[in-house]
Each structure stands twice: as structure tokens, then as C-alpha cells.
Write a protein that holds these residues in place. Structure first.
Motif, PDB file in Angstrom:
ATOM      1  N   ALA A  44     -51.119 -66.530 -34.321  1.00 59.67           N
ATOM      2  CA  ALA A  44     -52.227 -67.470 -34.114  1.00 59.67           C
ATOM      3  C   ALA A  44     -52.140 -68.668 -35.059  1.00 59.67           C
ATOM      4  O   ALA A  44     -52.794 -69.689 -34.848  1.00 59.67           O
ATOM      5  N   GLY A  45     -51.342 -68.549 -36.123  1.00 64.52           N
ATOM      6  CA  GLY A  45     -51.109 -69.697 -37.001  1.00 64.52           C
ATOM      7  C   GLY A  45     -51.727 -69.632 -38.374  1.00 64.52           C
ATOM      8  O   GLY A  45     -51.456 -70.482 -39.215  1.00 64.52           O
ATOM      9  N   SER A  46     -52.589 -68.646 -38.652  1.00 58.29           N
ATOM     10  CA  SER A  46     -53.164 -68.559 -40.000  1.00 58.29           C
ATOM     11  C   SER A  46     -53.498 -67.111 -40.350  1.00 58.29           C
ATOM     12  O   SER A  46     -53.856 -66.321 -39.482  1.00 58.29           O
ATOM     13  N   PRO A  63     -52.022 -71.037 -55.414  1.00 56.99           N
ATOM     14  CA  PRO A  63     -50.773 -70.288 -55.246  1.00 56.99           C
ATOM     15  C   PRO A  63     -49.585 -71.225 -55.446  1.00 56.99           C
ATOM     16  O   PRO A  63     -49.602 -72.364 -54.968  1.00 56.99           O
ATOM     17  N   GLN A  64     -48.552 -70.778 -56.172  1.00 56.48           N
ATOM     18  CA  GLN A  64     -47.421 -71.626 -56.521  1.00 56.48           C
ATOM     19  C   GLN A  64     -46.176 -71.374 -55.672  1.00 56.48           C
ATOM     20  O   GLN A  64     -45.386 -72.253 -55.470  1.00 56.48           O
ATOM     21  N   GLY A  65     -45.970 -70.145 -55.243  1.00 55.21           N
ATOM     22  CA  GLY A  65     -44.777 -69.872 -54.443  1.00 55.21           C
ATOM     23  C   GLY A  65     -44.298 -68.449 -54.645  1.00 55.21           C
ATOM     24  O   GLY A  65     -44.725 -67.741 -55.556  1.00 55.21           O
ATOM     25  N   SER A 112     -56.808 -69.040 -47.175  1.00 53.23           N
ATOM     26  CA  SER A 112     -56.239 -69.173 -45.835  1.00 53.23           C
ATOM     27  C   SER A 112     -54.831 -69.729 -45.948  1.00 53.23           C
ATOM     28  O   SER A 112     -54.605 -70.766 -46.584  1.00 53.23           O
ATOM     29  N   ILE A 113     -53.869 -69.036 -45.339  1.00 58.47           N
ATOM     30  CA  ILE A 113     -52.484 -69.488 -45.306  1.00 58.47           C
ATOM     31  C   ILE A 113     -52.193 -69.951 -43.886  1.00 58.47           C
ATOM     32  O   ILE A 113     -52.324 -69.185 -42.927  1.00 58.47           O
ATOM     33  N   GLN A 139     -47.362 -74.582 -43.529  1.00 55.14           N
ATOM     34  CA  GLN A 139     -47.025 -73.895 -44.775  1.00 55.14           C
ATOM     35  C   GLN A 139     -47.930 -74.367 -45.918  1.00 55.14           C
ATOM     36  O   GLN A 139     -47.484 -74.586 -47.039  1.00 55.14           O
ATOM     37  N   SER A 140     -49.219 -74.514 -45.602  1.00 60.27           N
ATOM     38  CA  SER A 140     -50.189 -74.933 -46.610  1.00 60.27           C
ATOM     39  C   SER A 140     -51.192 -73.816 -46.848  1.00 60.27           C
ATOM     40  O   SER A 140     -51.325 -72.893 -46.047  1.00 60.27           O
TER      41      SER A 140
END
Length: 193
Positions: free
Chosen positions: A141-143, A48-50, A175-176, A181-182
Motif C-alpha cells: 500500500a506504500g506506507s 531515524p538516520q538509517g 510513518s515510513i 523512502q521518507s
């Protein structure tokens, strides 16, 4: 007038040598088919690029829609001795069983033992995503975890002679991670001839 004994013996020797050579060639081709030329699963990676753009739409007073586009690069590493040419296809990104994005993939050619990067994008239907009751819990939860499903169909060509219909189903776990922000991706593919 029959064949003389020396010519008959020469004929039998010639036939015997031919049979032995055919057996040796068949053995060599069988060994190569199960070792060197055995079809291997291509390696597919999603990068993914953005975020490209976000649009909002309103249909009436209470019906709001939102879409977001994320640029992506799909990397294909063909580990086979045959090239692969595939047709246009569409991948789907799921969030907990619901389709929340479509990914168009344009036809391309992947050379034998070569790599190709394909630029594409994911059209996220944000309203579907945020209407899922577990989405905000995952964000907190963060992801947030997604699954992409794609089947690429085309023709595999070996030595420019043998042409086979082939399909490559692919399932990727994406997984985001909100805090860093990875994004991590892991794909599994299966070559079907």
C-alpha cells in the motif's frame, strides 16, 4: 508597665504593612507559578538516520531469526525554566499492537530552556515484523506505520533549589513511506510532577 499608645500604634502599622507585603508577594508568586513557571510539555522529535546492520540466525532447521538496527537521534526541547536529569530507559516500537523493536535511551541532562540530541538505535526484530499478516499489505500500500512508547523518569530542578521527581511519557507515531523512502514522526508528551 504596658506599651504606650504611640508604640502600640507603630506596632500595629508595622504588622499591617508586613501582612500587605506578604499578600503582594504571595500574589506575585501565584501569578508567576501559573504563567511564566507553569510546567510545559517538552517537545520530543525522533529522527531515524538509517540502517546500521542486519543479522540472521538459525536455530534448528525451521527456526530462523532476523534482526536489523536503525540509528536514531532523539531530540528533546525543554521549554521549562527548570532542568531535567533522567535515568537510563528503554522505549518500545509497536507495529499493530506487537512490540517489534527496543530503543535504549541513555541517561542525560536537559538544561532549562535548552535542547539536547541523544544518539541511539532501534533494534528491530524483523522476524516478528514480517510474521504479522498485515505487514506485506502495508508495504504494498506504500506506507508502514509504527508507534513508539517511552517513559523517561528523573528529577526536575528549578533555580537549583526546588527538586521534584518527574516523568515524561511519550508516544510517537512513525510513518515510513516506501516509494519516497521518507519518514514522518509526530510525538505527544505529558510532563508529570
Amino acid at each position: 508597665m504596658g506599651i504606650s499608645k504611640p508604640s502600640r500604634r507603630g506596632f500595629q502599622i508595622c504588622c499591617g504593612v508586613t501582612v500587605i507585603l506578604l499578600i503582594i508577594l504571595a500574589t506575585v508568586f501565584t501569578i508567576l507559578a501559573f504563567t511564566v513557571f507553569k510546567p510545559k510539555e517538552p517537545e520530543i522529535t525522533v529522527y531515524p538516520q538509517g540502517l546500521e546492520n542486519i543479522t540472521f540466525g538459525f536455530e534448528g532447521f525451521l527456526n530462523a531469526t532476523a534482526n536489523a538496527t536503525i540509528a536514531m537521534i532523539v531530540g528533546i526541547n525543554n521549554r521549562n525554566y527548570g532542568s531535567f536529569k533522567f535515568k537510563n530507559t528503554t522505549g518500545f516500537i509497536n507495529y499493530r499492537g506487537d512490540v517489534v523493536a527496543e530503543v535504549p535511551i541513555q541517561q542525560s541532562f536537559v538544561p532549562a530552556r535548552g535542547k539536547v540530541n541523544i544518539s541511539t538505535y532501534a533494534n528491530f526484530m524483523v522476524d516478528r515484523l514480517i510474521s504479522n499478516t498485515t505487514f506485506w499489505a502495508d508495504v504494498l500500500a506504500g506506507s508502514v506505520n509504527f508507534t513508539s512508547v517511552t517513559t523517561v523518569r528523573g528529577k526536575a530542578t528549578v533555580f537549583k533549589i526546588l527538586k521534584l521527581h518527574a516523568s515524561v511519557p511519550s508516544i510517537c507515531d512513525i510513518s515510513i513511506f516506501i516509494k519516497s523512502q521518507s519518514i514522518e514522526t509526530s510525538c505527544k508528551t505529558k510532563l508529570k510532577l
